[in-house]
Write a protein that holds these residues in place. Sequence first.
Motif, mmCIF file in Angstrom:
data_model
loop_
_atom_site.group_PDB
_atom_site.id
_atom_site.type_symbol
_atom_site.label_atom_id
_atom_site.label_comp_id
_atom_site.label_asym_id
_atom_site.label_seq_id
_atom_site.Cartn_x
_atom_site.Cartn_y
_atom_site.Cartn_z
ATOM 1 N N ALA A 164 32.646 48.547 47.036
ATOM 2 C CA ALA A 164 32.046 48.281 48.346
ATOM 3 C C ALA A 164 32.226 46.825 48.757
ATOM 4 N N VAL A 165 32.294 45.925 47.786
ATOM 5 C CA VAL A 165 32.542 44.513 48.097
ATOM 6 C C VAL A 165 33.897 44.365 48.777
ATOM 7 N N ALA A 166 34.894 45.096 48.275
ATOM 8 C CA ALA A 166 36.240 45.027 48.853
ATOM 9 C C ALA A 166 36.258 45.558 50.275
ATOM 10 N N VAL A 167 35.528 46.645 50.519
ATOM 11 C CA VAL A 167 35.477 47.205 51.873
ATOM 12 C C VAL A 167 34.761 46.249 52.811
ATOM 13 N N LYS A 168 33.649 45.687 52.349
ATOM 14 C CA LYS A 168 32.902 44.732 53.164
ATOM 15 C C LYS A 168 33.753 43.500 53.487
ATOM 16 N N ALA A 169 34.600 43.112 52.544
ATOM 17 C CA ALA A 169 35.458 41.937 52.736
ATOM 18 C C ALA A 169 36.667 42.218 53.609
ATOM 19 N N GLY A 170 36.896 43.479 53.965
ATOM 20 C CA GLY A 170 38.020 43.823 54.831
ATOM 21 C C GLY A 170 39.361 43.844 54.134
ATOM 22 N N LEU A 171 39.379 44.162 52.838
ATOM 23 C CA LEU A 171 40.648 44.197 52.116
ATOM 24 C C LEU A 171 41.498 45.387 52.535
ATOM 25 N N THR A 172 42.764 45.322 52.184
ATOM 26 C CA THR A 172 43.717 46.339 52.592
ATOM 27 C C THR A 172 44.082 47.266 51.434
ATOM 28 N N LYS A 173 44.700 48.370 51.788
ATOM 29 C CA LYS A 173 45.183 49.300 50.770
ATOM 30 C C LYS A 173 46.194 48.597 49.866
ATOM 31 N N ALA A 174 47.027 47.758 50.417
ATOM 32 C CA ALA A 174 48.033 47.048 49.615
ATOM 33 C C ALA A 174 47.374 46.169 48.564
ATOM 34 N N GLN A 175 46.239 45.566 48.895
ATOM 35 C CA GLN A 175 45.544 44.719 47.928
ATOM 36 C C GLN A 175 44.923 45.551 46.809
ATOM 37 N N PHE A 176 44.474 46.749 47.130
ATOM 38 C CA PHE A 176 44.045 47.668 46.075
ATOM 39 C C PHE A 176 45.242 48.006 45.186
ATOM 40 N N ASP A 177 46.370 48.330 45.804
ATOM 41 C CA ASP A 177 47.567 48.721 45.050
ATOM 42 C C ASP A 177 48.086 47.597 44.168
ATOM 43 N N ASP A 178 47.893 46.352 44.610
ATOM 44 C CA ASP A 178 48.381 45.205 43.842
ATOM 45 C C ASP A 178 47.526 44.913 42.609
ATOM 46 N N THR A 179 46.378 45.546 42.523
ATOM 47 C CA THR A 179 45.483 45.334 41.387
ATOM 48 C C THR A 179 45.867 46.275 40.249
ATOM 49 N N VAL A 180 46.067 45.712 39.066
ATOM 50 C CA VAL A 180 46.473 46.511 37.912
ATOM 51 C C VAL A 180 45.336 47.442 37.502
ATOM 52 N N ALA A 181 45.685 48.672 37.181
ATOM 53 C CA ALA A 181 44.696 49.672 36.799
ATOM 54 C C ALA A 181 44.062 49.353 35.446
ATOM 55 N N LEU A 182 42.781 49.656 35.322
ATOM 56 C CA LEU A 182 42.070 49.539 34.051
ATOM 57 C C LEU A 182 42.068 50.928 33.416
ATOM 58 N N HIS A 183 42.873 51.090 32.379
ATOM 59 C CA HIS A 183 43.159 52.421 31.838
ATOM 60 C C HIS A 183 42.640 52.561 30.405
ATOM 61 N N PRO A 184 42.123 53.742 30.022
ATOM 62 C CA PRO A 184 41.865 54.919 30.862
ATOM 63 C C PRO A 184 40.424 54.930 31.377
ATOM 64 N N THR A 185 40.296 54.892 32.668
ATOM 65 C CA THR A 185 38.990 54.973 33.324
ATOM 66 C C THR A 185 39.111 55.865 34.551
ATOM 67 N N MET A 186 37.973 56.295 35.056
ATOM 68 C CA MET A 186 37.984 57.003 36.336
ATOM 69 C C MET A 186 38.178 56.027 37.485
ATOM 70 N N SER A 187 37.660 54.818 37.354
ATOM 71 C CA SER A 187 37.743 53.848 38.436
ATOM 72 C C SER A 187 39.180 53.430 38.738
ATOM 73 N N GLU A 188 40.082 53.598 37.780
ATOM 74 C CA GLU A 188 41.472 53.210 38.041
ATOM 75 C C GLU A 188 42.094 54.026 39.165
ATOM 76 N N GLU A 189 41.527 55.188 39.436
ATOM 77 C CA GLU A 189 42.058 56.002 40.522
ATOM 78 C C GLU A 189 41.995 55.289 41.864
ATOM 79 N N LEU A 190 41.057 54.321 41.994
ATOM 80 C CA LEU A 190 40.928 53.590 43.256
ATOM 81 C C LEU A 190 42.151 52.722 43.561
ATOM 82 N N VAL A 191 42.907 52.322 42.541
ATOM 83 C CA VAL A 191 44.094 51.509 42.782
ATOM 84 C C VAL A 191 45.373 52.327 42.599
ATOM 85 N N LEU A 192 45.216 53.638 42.461
ATOM 86 C CA LEU A 192 46.356 54.532 42.284
ATOM 87 C C LEU A 192 46.406 55.626 43.345
ATOM 88 N N LEU A 193 45.609 55.485 44.392
ATOM 89 C CA LEU A 193 45.494 56.537 45.408
ATOM 90 C C LEU A 193 46.805 56.736 46.141
#
Length: 448
Positions: free
Chosen positions: A418-447
């Motif tokens: 929610a911090v990222a959404v509030k800050a107005g970040l982009t999908k590309a910035q999510f994609d540029d973040t390396v996934a933390l594996h194996p977690t469920m939260s990594e799906e947020l940067v692999l959408l």
Amino acid sequence: MPDHEFDLFVIGAGSGGVRAARVSAAHGAKVALAEEFRVGGTCVIRGCVPKKLLVYGAHFAEDLKDAKRFGWQVPDCAFDWKTLRDNVLGEVDRLEGLYQSTLDTHDVATLRQRATLVGPNEVELSDGTRHTARIILLATGATPAVPSFPGAEHGITSNEVFHLEEVPKRIVIAGGGYIANEFAGIFNELGSRVTIINRTGDILRHYDESVRDRLLQISVKKGIDFRFHAPFEKVVKGPNGSLTVHTAGQDPIETDCLLFATGRRPNSGGLGLETLGVKIDPNGAIRVDEDSRTTVPSIFAVGDVTDRVQLTPVAIREGHAFADTQFGGNPRRIDYASIPSAVFSHPPIAAVGLTEAQAKEQFGSVKVYTSDFRPMKNVLANRDERALYKMVCDALTDRVLGLHMIGPDAPEILQAAAVAVKAGLTKAQFDDTVALHPTMSEELVLLK
């Protein structure tokens, strides 16, 4: 400016009122607070805190069953409702003590009586005592709304549900919002036969359609029965104490308990507001401006009684901003955009920002990315229950407009996102973040 007994008189010791009182006192104000029930308000005493503890307790039903697939030789376990209930109520007592201690530490005078307004700067307690204050703050919260029909008095609300003597074998829950779905999950896990009845055709109408549809599918698979377009006609109590619930166009339902979860209405009645000229909306909400000031300059209101956003963290921020503005020399206003929220259902839902429908209406062209997956734990547990993550983006700017999730620990994961959404970040910035594996939260940067 005439002299007054107090700088601030707060009516209501819930989250917003306590925060406003404490911070105002820390700024040097002389503060009194009146509360007719218990210090802590809905959230602490009979809302989100005890309910979340029941959610934890209920989830052990699934966890114990899943543990066998992970090699644990778990025997058949008996559940004792009174142990859970009494431990939860004990925690409520502890938290109330902490809230009262905080008020005492800040020299806030706590008056355990009902207070009403008899003037723009004067209140009267139930014993007839009167006090004056330069500013009066209304933080009286909201109360469960109960529909009016024959036999409605046989039902209970979320106020009483924490004090049940036993888990009902059958329970009918009226409503389609977060309270209804949370208690449906709790009682279903504790072994009740749960039926949700709703006068409309939707559940969780303020949430994204994809995640609420997923919750409906999972809930039905877990054994929860849903009856839509079923307005109440009457409830009849039988000689053995059981209830027969009659709704329009549906077969009668036999049940042991009827729980109303049909919304909450602001606690503005009986305070003497109308005679003073404080404007109240038809739903009971006290009308306020951006600084929480009512139509009477010396009277303010925060929290659920204003019906802006009925969430505890919002009430706390409103109370804090009020105190900083009026007594701290630091004028502040609340930004109500991109407020995260959660439904502690089984599994839970979490969301922030715009739904897909809202984004299309406001921005026209949007891009939607999803991940529909089976969590690793569910796979090994042989649990056929899929999580769904959904990201809604502005097609022109790539900015993330909304995130919507249903699955294990979704609220815990969403808070950081929610911090990222509030800050107005982009999908590309999510994609540029390396996934933390194996977690469920990594799906947020692999959408995709």
